[in-house]
Design an enzyme around this catalytic site. Structure first.
Site, PDB file in Angstrom:
ATOM      1  N   GLN A 181      59.106 -38.400  20.485  1.00 37.18           N
ATOM      2  CA  GLN A 181      59.797 -37.799  19.387  1.00 37.18           C
ATOM      3  C   GLN A 181      61.192 -37.291  19.926  1.00 37.18           C
ATOM      4  O   GLN A 181      61.308 -36.806  21.225  1.00 37.18           O
ATOM      5  CB  GLN A 181      59.072 -36.688  18.786  1.00 37.18           C
ATOM      6  CG  GLN A 181      57.989 -37.069  17.987  1.00 37.18           C
ATOM      7  CD  GLN A 181      56.967 -35.941  17.357  1.00 37.18           C
ATOM      8  OE1 GLN A 181      55.890 -35.630  17.697  1.00 37.18           O
ATOM      9  NE2 GLN A 181      57.850 -35.498  16.226  1.00 37.18           N
ATOM     10  N   HIS A 182      61.969 -37.084  18.896  1.00 39.10           N
ATOM     11  CA  HIS A 182      63.286 -36.188  19.166  1.00 39.10           C
ATOM     12  C   HIS A 182      64.355 -36.693  20.150  1.00 39.10           C
ATOM     13  O   HIS A 182      65.262 -36.127  20.233  1.00 39.10           O
ATOM     14  CB  HIS A 182      63.049 -34.727  19.882  1.00 39.10           C
ATOM     15  CG  HIS A 182      61.566 -34.137  19.262  1.00 39.10           C
ATOM     16  ND1 HIS A 182      61.428 -33.812  17.909  1.00 39.10           N
ATOM     17  CD2 HIS A 182      60.507 -33.597  19.948  1.00 39.10           C
ATOM     18  CE1 HIS A 182      60.471 -33.340  17.765  1.00 39.10           C
ATOM     19  NE2 HIS A 182      59.673 -33.345  19.020  1.00 39.10           N
ATOM     20  N   ASP A 185      55.164 -40.405  18.187  1.00 34.84           N
ATOM     21  CA  ASP A 185      54.072 -40.522  18.841  1.00 34.84           C
ATOM     22  C   ASP A 185      53.158 -39.871  18.507  1.00 34.84           C
ATOM     23  O   ASP A 185      51.643 -40.368  18.270  1.00 34.84           O
ATOM     24  CB  ASP A 185      54.088 -40.769  20.505  1.00 34.84           C
ATOM     25  CG  ASP A 185      54.686 -39.309  20.969  1.00 34.84           C
ATOM     26  OD1 ASP A 185      55.102 -38.711  20.199  1.00 34.84           O
ATOM     27  OD2 ASP A 185      54.841 -39.464  22.206  1.00 34.84           O
TER      28      ASP A 185
END
Ligand SMILES: Nc1ncnc2c1ncn2[C@@H]1O[C@H](COP(=O)(O)OP(=O)(O)O)[C@@H](O)[C@H]1O
Ligand SMILES: O=C(CO)[C@@H](O)[C@H](O)COP(=O)(O)O
Length: 481
Positions: free
Chosen positions: A71-72, A241
Site C-alpha cells: 500500500q501507499h 496487499d
C-alpha cells in the site's frame, strides 16, 4: 475449468499464483525478488512481475488476473506516462515532518487529527501517499511540477499489464485508494482538495472501481504472450496487499488477521468505516465493498531477520533458540524499532535492548526477546483495534513470519488468545486471484474457496511479557541525523 491469476507485488518480492477460478485449487506459481530499500524504481517491480509470471508458466491460459500490492507507495507519472522519480515506499519515513505539517494545517493536535480521521478515515503518518507528495513539493519542486498523475504500486502494475494506454486509463480500487490520504472510505469519493493541499496542484488520479469491476484487458504483448489472448484476459481492479490477504484467507465478521511480513498488520473486516483520531487505527476500505480497520507496524519479520544475522544463525535456528528460553526471556526486552515506527508514531526511533544481565546475555534470550518484542507491538495493535469496536473471535496468523514455529507458539502467550494458522501460502496473491475469479465469473460475492486445514495454537497467557514491554518501549533513542 477457467484459470485465474493473482499477483502479490509486496515489499520484498513479487509472487504469482494461478488457480482454478471455481474451486481455488492451486495450479502453478512463481516468485521473484524486489530490490532492497525504501525508494524503488517501479520498473524493478515490473521486471520482477514478468519474471514471476514466467516462472508461473505465463498467463496466456487465464481468464483474469488481479494485482495486490504494497500500500501507499508514491508513483508519480509525467504527461507522457514516464515515472518521474523512484517511488517512495510505505516504510520510507522521510515524510514524517510532512505528516506533522498536514495535521497542523488542519488545526493541529486533537483538532487536526480528528479532521483527517473524519475526512479520510486515518490520521496522516509518514507512510501515506499524501505525506510523500508534500515531501516532494517541499524537497523536489521540479519533480513535483512534472507530476501529471499519481498512483499506487498496484495501480501502476495493472496499468502496465493493460499496455500503459494513457493516464486516463489508470484504475484503482477502494482498498488501495483508502491508503492515499486523499480518498474518503465513508463517502467513497476522492478529496482532491486534500491532494492539492499536499502537493500544491491536482494531478490525475486513477478511477476507483467497484470490487468486481474489470480494469480493462491484459495486453498480451507486454508479457511476450500469445497474441490470440488479445482482448480475452480480464484485468481485475486489484487492491492493497492487506485487503487482498483478507480475501485470501476468507476473513469474515469476528476474524482479526495478523500479518507478519515486512510490515506487521492487524486488521478486521467491518461493516462500518472507522475514524480513530488517535491515529493508531487506520480506517481503510476493503476489497469487497466493506471496511478494513487496520493497525500497521514498520517492524515485523525483518526483526527476526536482523536478530538471526546478529546471532549468525538461520531463521529456523533462531526459532529453536527462542523456544529454548523461558517466557519473558528472563526480563530481556527488545524494543524492535529498527526502521523507526509507525504505531506508535515514532518515525525517528531506533531499537533498544533492556534488561541485560549476565544471565540474559545468551543467544537464546536474545532470540526470545526478538520474537516477543515484535509480537508485543502487534498485541498493542490488537488492543487498539478492539478499542475501535472490532471483535476478535478468531485471530488468523499469516505472512512470512507465520512460517516460524516460534512465532506461532509464542503468539498466544503474548496475545492472551489462541491463534489460527492456515497452511503456509501466499494469501495476498491468493486474495488477488480470488478477486480475479470474481471478475471472471461474476456474481454478488467472490467464489467460495477453502484455505485448507488450519492449525490452532493455544497457550497460557503470560501477561508479564507485555507488562515489561510497556515499561520499555518509550525508552529508546532517536536515530542520529
Ligand atoms: N521460517 C521462517 N521463519 C521466520 N521468518 C520467516 C520464515 N520464512 C520467511 N520468513 C520471513 O518472511 C519475511 C517475508 O515475508 P512476506 O510476507 O513475504 O513479506 P512481504 O509481503 O512484506 O514482502 C522475511 O523477512 C522472512 O524473514
Ligand atoms: O503500509 C502498510 C499498510 O498500511 C503495509 O502493510 C504495506 O502494505 C506493506 O505490506 P507488506 O509488504 O509488509 O506485506
Amino acid at each position: 475449468m477457467p484459470l485465474v491469476a493473482g499477483v502479490d507485488s509486496s515489499t520484498q518480492s513479487c509472487k504469482v499464483v494461478v488457480r482454478d477460478a471455481e474451486t481455488g485449487a492451486l495450479v502453478r506459481q512463481g516468485r521473484a525478488p524486489h530490490p532492497p530499500g525504501t525508494e524503488v524504481d517501479p520498473h524493478a517491480w515490473w521486471e520482477a512481475l514478468r519474471a514471476a509470471v514466467a516462472e508461473a508458466g505465463g498467463l496466456s491460459d487465464v481468464a483474469a488476473v488481479s494485482v495486490g500490492g504494497q500500500q501507499h507507495g508514491m508513483v508519480c507519472l509525467d504527461e507522457s506516462g514516464k515515472v518521474v522519480r523512484p517511488a517512495l515506499l510505505w516504510n520510507d519515513t522521510r515524510s514524517a515532518d510532512a505528516a506533522g505539517e498536514l495535521v497542523e494545517e488542519a488545526g493541529g493536535g486533537e483538532t487536526g487529527r480528528r479532521f483527517w480521521a473524519d475526512a479520510t478515515g486515518a490520521v496522516p503518518v509518514a507512510s501515506f501517499t499524501a505525506t510523500k507528495l508534500r515531501w516532494l513539493a517541499r524537497h523536489e519542486p521540479d519533480n513535483a511540477d512534472r507530476v501529471a498523475a499519481v498512483c499506487l504500486p498496484h495501480d501502476w502494475l495493472t496499468w502496465r499489464l493493460a499496455g500503459a494506454p494513457g493516464l486516463d486509463a489508470l484504475r484503482t480500487d477502494r482498498g488501495d485508494a483508502s491508503g492515499t490520504g486523499y480518498w474518503s472510505p465513508r463517502t467513497g469519493e476522492y478529496r482532491l482538495d486534500l491532494l492539492e493541499q499536499a502537493l500544491g496542484r491536482r494531478p490525475k488520479v486513477p478511477v476507483v472501481l467497484g470490487p468486481a469491476e474489470a480494469a480493462g484487458h491484459l495486453d498480451p504483448a507486454v508479457l511476450d504472450g500469445d497474441p490470440g489472448a488479445a482482448g480475452r484476459i480480464l484485468l481485475g481492479p486489484g487492491t492493497g496487499d492487506n485487503a487482498a490477504a483478507a480475501l485470501g484467507v476468507g476473513a469474515g465478521p469476528g476474524d482479526v488477521v495478523v500479518s507478519i511480513g515486512t510490515s506487521g498488520t492487524v486488521f478486521a473486516v467491518a461493516d462500518t468505516p472507522a475514524a480513530d483520531p488517535s491515529g493508531a487505527v487506520a480506517g481503510f476500505a476493503d476489497a469487497t465493498g466493506r471496511f478494513l480497520p487496520l493497525v500497521c507496524t514498520l517492524n515485523a519479520a525483518r526483526v527476526l531477520d536482523a536478530t538471526a544475522t546478529l546471532l549468525g544463525v538461520d531463521l529456523d535456528t533462531l526459532g529453536e533458540l527462542a523456544l529454548s528460553a523461558p517466557p519473558g526471556a528472563g526480563g530481556l526486552v527488545l524494543v524492535p524499532y529498527l526502521e523507526g515506527e509507525r504505531t506508535p508514531d515514532r518515525p525517528l526511533a531506533t531499537g533498544a535492548l533492556h534488561g541485560l544481565t549476565l544471565g540474559t546475555s545468551t543467544p537464546a534470550h536474545l532470540a526470545r526477546a526478538a520474537v516477543e518484542g515484535m509480537l508485543c507491538g502487534l498485541a498493542d495493535g490488537l488492543d487498539a483495534l478492539l478499542a475501535q469496536g472490532a471483535r476478535a473471535d478468531r485471530i488468523i496468523l499469516v505472512g512470512g513470519g507465520a512460517r516460524s514455529a516460534a512465532v506461532r507458539r509464542i503468539a498466544p502467550q503474548v496475545f492472551g488468545r489462541p491463534v489460527t494458522v492456515p497452511p503456509p501460502g501466499e494469501y495476498v496473491a491468493d486474495g488477488a486471484a480470488r478477486q480475479a475469479a470474481w471478475v471472471a465469473l461474476g456474481g454478488e460475492t467472490p467464489p467460495t474457496w477453502s484455505v485448507g486445514d488450519t492449525e490452532e495454537y493455544a497457550a497460557e497467557a503470560v501477561p508479564a511479557i507485555r507488562e515489561r514491554y510497556s515499561r520499555a518501549w518509550e525508552q529508546v533513542l532517536d536515530r542520529v541525523a
